[in-house]
Design a protein around this motif. Sequence first.
Motif, PDB file in Angstrom:
ATOM      1  N   SER A 337       0.816  -1.209   0.000  1.00 35.37           N
ATOM      2  CA  SER A 337       0.000   0.000   0.000  1.00 35.37           C
ATOM      3  C   SER A 337       0.848   1.257   0.000  1.00 35.37           C
ATOM      4  O   SER A 337       2.008   1.255   0.428  1.00 35.37           O
ATOM      5  CB  SER A 337      -0.949   0.021   1.208  1.00 35.37           C
ATOM      6  N   THR A 338       0.227   2.318  -0.485  1.00 34.63           N
ATOM      7  CA  THR A 338       0.756   3.681  -0.377  1.00 34.63           C
ATOM      8  C   THR A 338      -0.227   4.476   0.460  1.00 34.63           C
ATOM      9  O   THR A 338      -1.431   4.436   0.222  1.00 34.63           O
ATOM     10  CB  THR A 338       0.906   4.325  -1.762  1.00 34.63           C
ATOM     11  N   GLU A 339       0.274   5.223   1.454  1.00 40.31           N
ATOM     12  CA  GLU A 339      -0.605   5.890   2.411  1.00 40.31           C
ATOM     13  C   GLU A 339      -0.324   7.386   2.487  1.00 40.31           C
ATOM     14  O   GLU A 339       0.835   7.826   2.417  1.00 40.31           O
ATOM     15  CB  GLU A 339      -0.418   5.287   3.810  1.00 40.31           C
ATOM     16  N   TYR A 340      -1.405   8.125   2.655  1.00 41.14           N
ATOM     17  CA  TYR A 340      -1.338   9.563   2.904  1.00 41.14           C
ATOM     18  C   TYR A 340      -2.124   9.850   4.180  1.00 41.14           C
ATOM     19  O   TYR A 340      -3.298   9.492   4.290  1.00 41.14           O
ATOM     20  CB  TYR A 340      -1.937  10.349   1.734  1.00 41.14           C
ATOM     21  N   ASN A 341      -1.469  10.487   5.138  1.00 38.97           N
ATOM     22  CA  ASN A 341      -2.060  10.706   6.449  1.00 38.97           C
ATOM     23  C   ASN A 341      -1.880  12.178   6.836  1.00 38.97           C
ATOM     24  O   ASN A 341      -0.757  12.694   6.811  1.00 38.97           O
ATOM     25  CB  ASN A 341      -1.364   9.794   7.463  1.00 38.97           C
ATOM     26  N   LEU A 342      -2.972  12.858   7.159  1.00 33.39           N
ATOM     27  CA  LEU A 342      -2.933  14.263   7.557  1.00 33.39           C
ATOM     28  C   LEU A 342      -3.745  14.437   8.830  1.00 33.39           C
ATOM     29  O   LEU A 342      -4.810  13.835   8.978  1.00 33.39           O
ATOM     30  CB  LEU A 342      -3.511  15.170   6.467  1.00 33.39           C
ATOM     31  N   GLY A 343      -3.258  15.278   9.748  1.00 28.28           N
ATOM     32  CA  GLY A 343      -4.033  15.480  10.962  1.00 28.28           C
ATOM     33  C   GLY A 343      -3.354  16.389  11.944  1.00 28.28           C
ATOM     34  O   GLY A 343      -2.401  17.117  11.610  1.00 28.28           O
TER      35      GLY A 343
END
Length: 380
Positions: A337-343
């Motif tokens: 998987s490739t993940e993008y996480n913002l927060g």
Amino acid sequence: MTKTFLSTAALGAAMMTSSFGGEVDALDASLINEKKSFWDRFTFGSYGEIHARFIEKGDFNGTDIDPHRIVLFADFQITDNLKLVTETELEHALRKNAGSSSFTSTGVELKLEQAYLEYAASETFTAKGGLILTPVGIINEVHEPTTFYGVERPNVEKNVIPTTWTVLGLGFTNNVGSDWQFDALFHGGNDTKGGTIRGGRSSYGIDLFKVNSEGNRFNQNNSSFAVTGRAKYSGIKNLNLGGSLQYQSDMDSTTTGSQAGTLGEAHAIYTCGGFQFIALGTAWNISDVRSEADSQWGYYLEPSYAWDTPIGKVGVFGRFSQLKYAKLSGSSSATESTEYNLGGNYWINENLVVKADYLNEDFKNKDTQKSLNFGFGWYY
């Protein structure tokens, strides 16, 4: 095998102690020191986190509410130089899974996460033995929810480095000058049963709602030995560097032969004022296992910025990750998987944090999973 393991441990101990001349007292003189009362020698504390995740994957929508962990720890200072450290964890109490419409107590676990004796032989050298956290990565040893961004721990340090990763072993830490730290740990190996790293981590606990032997989780390959070494360097302004290397003699007790495995990991943490940037990469190579499990890897990049306000500390982050890891033996392929996480995190004070983030997991040959996540955690 046992003789080899003990010989290796003895050699490692000799090498580590040689750097300060071997001046380790055979018996801590404070063993009979009664300046502190019995109860004053105890230290108690707790940390924990509760999560709510709103998940979308293809045509599926669900909500996962999870009191993920509640941890109690108690340390006892036996002498001035010797202490006992213990940590007990209750996981997934009354959880509501994303595919369920009600809360359930199935899967509630009580675990012994740490239990070891630590001896400070000098200001620079310590030794410990028992149930110990493996010195790999950033999160495994320091994993309290107030110390990292995001509701969940980074997936690279969950599925490739199987945080929280506890082993039975004998460890040594030696600080050389003010810039270098070296760690060596001699321990039992994982039992991956086909190469599933997270499923093969050592675990010492019990499912509280299973009364038969299937509820017990004492998962360590007794026929395997492992050694982990780590070096950390902090001699460059604002920068901390670290790297670990591990070897295991056999990572699968269910398969004939020895499924030897090696793990490499390196990371860097740059901090300047409120800005922080983390880069971490790690990879496994396991011999003689199913093809989808022989090579597992991951990396992530995480910039963040935090600032103080009159009502607490606020921080925002982004995380880009790529990883490949094997699931249980019945799976026909690895998960990639490739993940993008913002927060962001809001620290009400240094002991209490509220978190929110958005995670997009783009799986290879599978539906993309998106989740909006909320949580809070404590550590005191």
